[in-house]
Scaffold this active site. Structure first.
Site, PDB file in Angstrom:
ATOM      1  N   PHE A  86      -0.844 -24.471 -19.943  1.00 19.17           N
ATOM      2  CA  PHE A  86      -0.108 -24.843 -18.730  1.00 19.17           C
ATOM      3  C   PHE A  86      -0.681 -26.088 -18.058  1.00 19.17           C
ATOM      4  CE2 PHE A  86       0.373 -19.992 -18.374  1.00 19.17           C
ATOM      5  CZ  PHE A  86       1.473 -20.008 -19.235  1.00 19.17           C
TER       6      PHE A  86
ATOM      7  N   LYS B 285      16.284  -6.327  -3.943  1.00 15.03           N
ATOM      8  CA  LYS B 285      16.711  -4.917  -3.973  1.00 15.03           C
ATOM      9  C   LYS B 285      18.031  -4.780  -3.209  1.00 15.03           C
ATOM     10  CE  LYS B 285      11.890  -3.327  -3.736  1.00 15.03           C
ATOM     11  NZ  LYS B 285      11.477  -2.393  -4.740  1.00 15.03           N
TER      12      LYS B 285
ATOM     13  N   ASP C  65      -1.401  -8.446   0.080  1.00 15.99           N
ATOM     14  CA  ASP C  65      -0.460  -8.134  -0.999  1.00 15.99           C
ATOM     15  C   ASP C  65       0.918  -7.745  -0.454  1.00 15.99           C
ATOM     16  OD1 ASP C  65       0.190  -7.705  -3.700  1.00 15.99           O
ATOM     17  OD2 ASP C  65      -0.338  -5.572  -3.606  1.00 15.99           O
TER      18      ASP C  65
ATOM     19  N   HIS D  38       6.248  -8.789   1.893  1.00 17.98           N
ATOM     20  CA  HIS D  38       7.286  -7.750   1.762  1.00 17.98           C
ATOM     21  C   HIS D  38       7.622  -7.076   3.098  1.00 17.98           C
ATOM     22  CE1 HIS D  38       6.789  -8.445  -2.383  1.00 17.98           C
ATOM     23  NE2 HIS D  38       5.821  -7.608  -2.638  1.00 17.98           N
TER      24      HIS D  38
ATOM     25  N   LYS E 188      -1.853   2.317  -1.322  1.00 19.26           N
ATOM     26  CA  LYS E 188      -1.863   2.887  -2.674  1.00 19.26           C
ATOM     27  C   LYS E 188      -2.403   4.306  -2.573  1.00 19.26           C
ATOM     28  CE  LYS E 188      -1.188  -1.170  -4.887  1.00 19.26           C
ATOM     29  NZ  LYS E 188       0.114  -1.454  -5.440  1.00 19.26           N
TER      30      LYS E 188
HETATM   31  C1  BG6 Z   1       3.991  -6.190  -5.456  1.00 18.00           C
HETATM   32  C2  BG6 Z   1       2.570  -5.858  -5.165  1.00 18.00           C
HETATM   33  O1  BG6 Z   1       4.339  -7.424  -4.894  1.00 18.00           O
HETATM   34  O2  BG6 Z   1       4.838  -5.153  -4.929  1.00 18.00           O
HETATM   35  C3  BG6 Z   1       2.200  -4.504  -5.758  1.00 18.00           C
HETATM   36  O3  BG6 Z   1       1.724  -6.872  -5.709  1.00 18.00           O
HETATM   37  C4  BG6 Z   1       3.156  -3.439  -5.279  1.00 18.00           C
HETATM   38  O4  BG6 Z   1       0.859  -4.165  -5.450  1.00 18.00           O
HETATM   39  C5  BG6 Z   1       4.587  -3.864  -5.486  1.00 18.00           C
HETATM   40  O5  BG6 Z   1       2.894  -2.261  -6.013  1.00 18.00           O
HETATM   41  C6  BG6 Z   1       5.554  -2.907  -4.836  1.00 18.00           C
HETATM   42  O6  BG6 Z   1       6.850  -3.235  -5.218  1.00 18.00           O
HETATM   43  P1  BG6 Z   1       7.933  -2.113  -5.507  1.00 18.00           P
HETATM   44  O7  BG6 Z   1       9.180  -2.872  -5.796  1.00 18.00           O
HETATM   45  O8  BG6 Z   1       7.425  -1.313  -6.684  1.00 18.00           O
HETATM   46  O9  BG6 Z   1       8.008  -1.277  -4.279  1.00 18.00           O
END
Ligand code: BG6
Length: 536
Positions: free
Chosen positions: A133, A229, A282, A287, A379
Site C-alpha cells: 500500500f 443499518k 471505538d 456510533h 463488551k
Molecule cells: C465496530 C467496533 O465499529 O462496531 C466493534 O469497532 C463493535 O468493537 C462493532 O463490536 C459493533 O457493531 P455492530 O454492528 O455489531 O453492532
C-alpha cells in the site's frame, strides 16, 4: 439514503424475498426492483482485498446488490493486497467464505444457499492486484488498469488498517488517480474511508487536512457502518413520517433518552487494536453520537444529503463538551460469561483500557436544553442490545394520587436497532376487574412481522449510495471534528490524569459506578436483562 416514491410496503403478500434474475453476461445487468435504478458503471478498487472486512461485509453486500439488480453490468472490482496470488485464487477464497457465511445462521449474511448465477456475475468482475500500500509501483499498475474504467468512474475503498489511510491517499493523489476530469462526461473519483477516523480531535483534524489536500470534500465518503443499518435509517422515518411523535419530541415532554450498544462478545482476538482504542473511542464519538444525532436533529427541509447532514452537524456542534465527571469507564473481569479482559490474548496483564463506557450528554439548544442523553456501550455485558429509549415525563396531573395506582410507570418509546428490529412503547392501561388499578403494558412492532427479511449485511446501502453519489449516510469532515472535540476533555483530562476504570463481572450489567451516574440524577438504566419475577 436514496429515497424512492411509493416504497410503503406493509402487507406480507407484497413483501417478497428478492428473486435472482441474474445473467452471467458481462453487460447483461440483472433487473432492478421497481422504483430502484442500478448504480452507474464504475470500478471499485478495494485496498485490503485479503482482509476480514472485504470477506465478511463488502463481498456479501456486493453479492446482495447483484441479486437485487442494483449493479451495472460493466462494473469491475479490483482487489489490492500485499502478497502475490492469482485472481482465480482470490475468487475461490471469497467464494468459500461466502458459502460458509451463507450457511451460518449466526452470520449477518445467512442467505442459505448461494445463488450460483449471482456469484458468477460478481466473480467475473473480480480482479486481484498484488501490491504494497506504500509503494509507487502498486499505483502505477493501478493507473494502467483504471485507464479503462467503465464511465471513467472509480471508487477507492480503504478497507485497511488506519495507519495506511494517509499513505494510500497520498499515493493516489500523487499518481493523479483522485483527479476528476472537468464536465459531466469526466467520470467520478471517490474515496471511502473506514473507521477509526483519527483517535482524537488533533489526529482527526490532521487526517482530514491530509485527505483534503488531495481530494475535495465531495469526493470523500467517511463510513460509520451504523448508518447502513435499516433500523438506524428508520429513526428518521419514525420521527418524520408520523404525526404522532414530533409534537412531543422536545424538552417539554421528554424526560431523558438512553442510547445503549451492549455486546455479549469480548474483544474476539482484537486485543492489539482494542488495547490502543478502548470502548469509548471505538463507539462513543462515532456510533453512539450518530444515533444521538438522528434522534436529536431538527427536521431537514429535504432528504438531500447536505440538508440532512447540516441538521446533524448542528447537534454535534450543540453537544456540551463532556467532562470526566460525565463519564464512567469499566473493564470486564472474570465473571459468569468468562475470563477477564486482562486474560484475553494480546492484552497487557495490567491493562487499564476500558471495555465499557457510559456518558451523560447534554445538547445545548432550544429543543433539548436540560434533557440528559445517557449513552452506554460495552463488551461482555449481560445481553446484546443496541437500542434507543425515549422516556417521557410524567403526566402533569396525578389523577390517581392517594390510590393504589399513585405511582405510574413512565411512557417509554424504544427504537430497537439490533438484534431485535422494531419499536416498542410502554404505556399504562386499566387492568380488568371492578377495582381501578393501572397496569403497565407494552405495544411492539417487529420488522419481521411486516416485512420479508432483507438480505442485508449493512453495507449494501452504503456501497450503493456511494456509487450513486449520495452522501447522506456518510460523515462530513466538520461533524467528525466537532464530535471528537466534544470528548476531548475525556480523552485528555485537563489535570493530566487518566480516567479511573472500574471493574465489572463478565456477563453483568456493567460497573456499579455507571448506575451511580444515573442515580445522582434520580434515574436508572433500563436493565439489559429482564429480571426474574419477584426479584428487585
Ligand atoms: C465496530 C467496533 O465499529 O462496531 C466493534 O469497532 C463493535 O468493537 C462493532 O463490536 C459493533 O457493531 P455492530 O454492528 O455489531 O453492532
Amino acid at each position: 439514503m436514496s429515497t424512492t416514491p411509493n416504497t410503503q410496503t406493509s402487507d406480507h403478500a407484497a413483501a417478497q424475498a428478492p428473486s435472482c434474475k441474474v445473467s452471467a453476461g458481462p453487460h447483461d445487468a440483472p433487473a432492478s426492483p421497481p422504483g430502484k435504478r442500478p448504480a452507474p458503471p464504475c470500478t471499485l478498487v478495494i485496498f485490503g482485498a485479503g482482509g476480514d472486512l472485504t470477506k465478511r461485509l463488502l463481498m456479501p453486500a456486493l453479492y446482495n446488490l447483484a441479486v437485487d439488480g442494483l449493479l451495472d453490468g460493466a462494473m469491475k472490482i479490483i482487489g489490492v493486497n500485499h502478497g502475490e496470488r492469482e485472481t482465480a485464487e482470490w475468487r475461490e477464497d471469497l467464494h468459500k467464505s461466502l458459502q460458509q457465511f451463507a450457511a451460518d445462521k449466526a452470520s449477518t449474511f445467512h442467505a442459505g444457499k448461494l445463488d450460483d448465477h449471482a456469484w458468477d456475475w460478481v466473480a467475473q468482475r473480480l480482479e486481484y492486484v498484488a501490491g504494497e500500500f506504500e509503494t509507487d509501483d502498486t499505483f502505477t499498475k493501478l493507473k494502467e488498469k483504471l485507464a479503462r474504467s467503465p464511465g471513467g468512474n472509480v471508487i477507492f475503498y480503504l478497507a485497511v488498517s488506519s495507519r495506511f489511510f494517509k499513505p494510500i491517499v497520498e499515493h493516489l493523489g500523487k499518481a493523479g488517480l483522485l483527479k476528476e476530469a472537468e464536465g459531466e462526461s469526466g467520470g467520478f473519483r471517490r474515496l471511502v474511508i473506514e473507521k477509526p477516523f483519527g483517535t482524537d480531535l488533533a489526529t482527526a483534524r490532521d487526517l482530514n487536512a491530509h485527505i483534503l489536500s488531495y481530494a475535495k470534500e465531495e469526493q470523500v465518503y467517511r463510513i460509520d457502518h451504523f448508518l447502513g443499518k435499516d433500523t438506524v435509517q428508520s429513526i428518521l422515518a419514525v420521527r418524520f413520517a408520523n404525526a404522532l411523535f414530533e409534537p412531543i419530541w422536545r424538552r417539554e415532554y421528554i424526560d431523558s433518552v438512553q442510547i445503549t450498544a451492549a455486546e455479549t462478545i469480548g474483544v474476539e482476538g482484537r486485543g492489539k487494536f482494542y488495547e490502543q482504542t478502548g470502548a469509548f473511542r471505538d463507539m462513543v464519538p462515532n456510533h453512539l453520537f450518530q444515533l444521538l444525532g438522528m434522534v436529536a436533529m431538527e427536521p431537514p427541509n429535504s432528504f438531500d444529503a447536505e440538508a440532512v447532514r447540516d441538521k446533524k452537524a448542528e447537534i454535534f456542534d450543540a453537544i456540551k463538551p463532556l467532562t470526566p465527571d460525565d463519564v464512567v469507564f469499566g473493564q470486564y473481569e472474570k465473571g459468569p460469561a468468562g475470563v477477564g479482559y486482562r486474560e484475553e490474548p494480546d492484552v497487557a496483564p495490567g491493562s487499564t483500557t476500558e471495555t465499557y463506557a457510559a456518558a451523560r450528554v447534554f445538547v445545548e439548544n432550544w429543543r433539548w436544553a436540560g434533557v440528559p442523553f445517557y449513552l452506554r456501550t460495552g463488551k461482555r455485558l449481560a445481553a446484546r442490545r443496541t437500542e434507543i429509549s425515549v422516556q417521557l415525563k410524567p403526566v402533569p396531573f396525578r389523577l390517581f394520587r392517594d390510590t393504589p395506582v399513585d405511582a405510574l410507570t413512565p411512557n417509554v418509546l424504544t427504537l430497537r436497532i439490533d438484534p431485535a428490529h422494531g419499536t416498542s412503547f410502554d404505556f399504562n392501561v386499566k387492568t380488568p376487574g371492578p377495582v381501578m388499578q393501572i397496569g403497565a403494558v407494552q405495544s411492539s412492532f417487529d420488522y419481521a412481522d411486516f416485512f420479508a427479511a432483507s438480505a442485508n449485511v449493512g453495507y449494501e446501502t452504503l456501497l450503493y449510495d456511494c456509487m450513486l453519489g449520495d452522501e447522506t449516510l456518510f460523515q462530513r469532515a466538520d461533524s467528525i471534528e466537532t464530535s471528537w472535540c466534544a470528548v476531548d476533555d475525556v480523552l485528555h483530562p485537563k489535570d493530566g490524569g487518566a480516567m479511573p476504570v472500574h471493574g465489572y463481572a463478565a456477563g453483568s450489567e456493567g460497573p456499579a459506578e455507571a448506575d451511580a451516574l444515573l442515580a445522582r440524577d434520580g434515574r436508572a438504566w433500563r436493565p439489559l436483562q429482564k429480571k426474574a419475577a419477584g426479584t428487585k
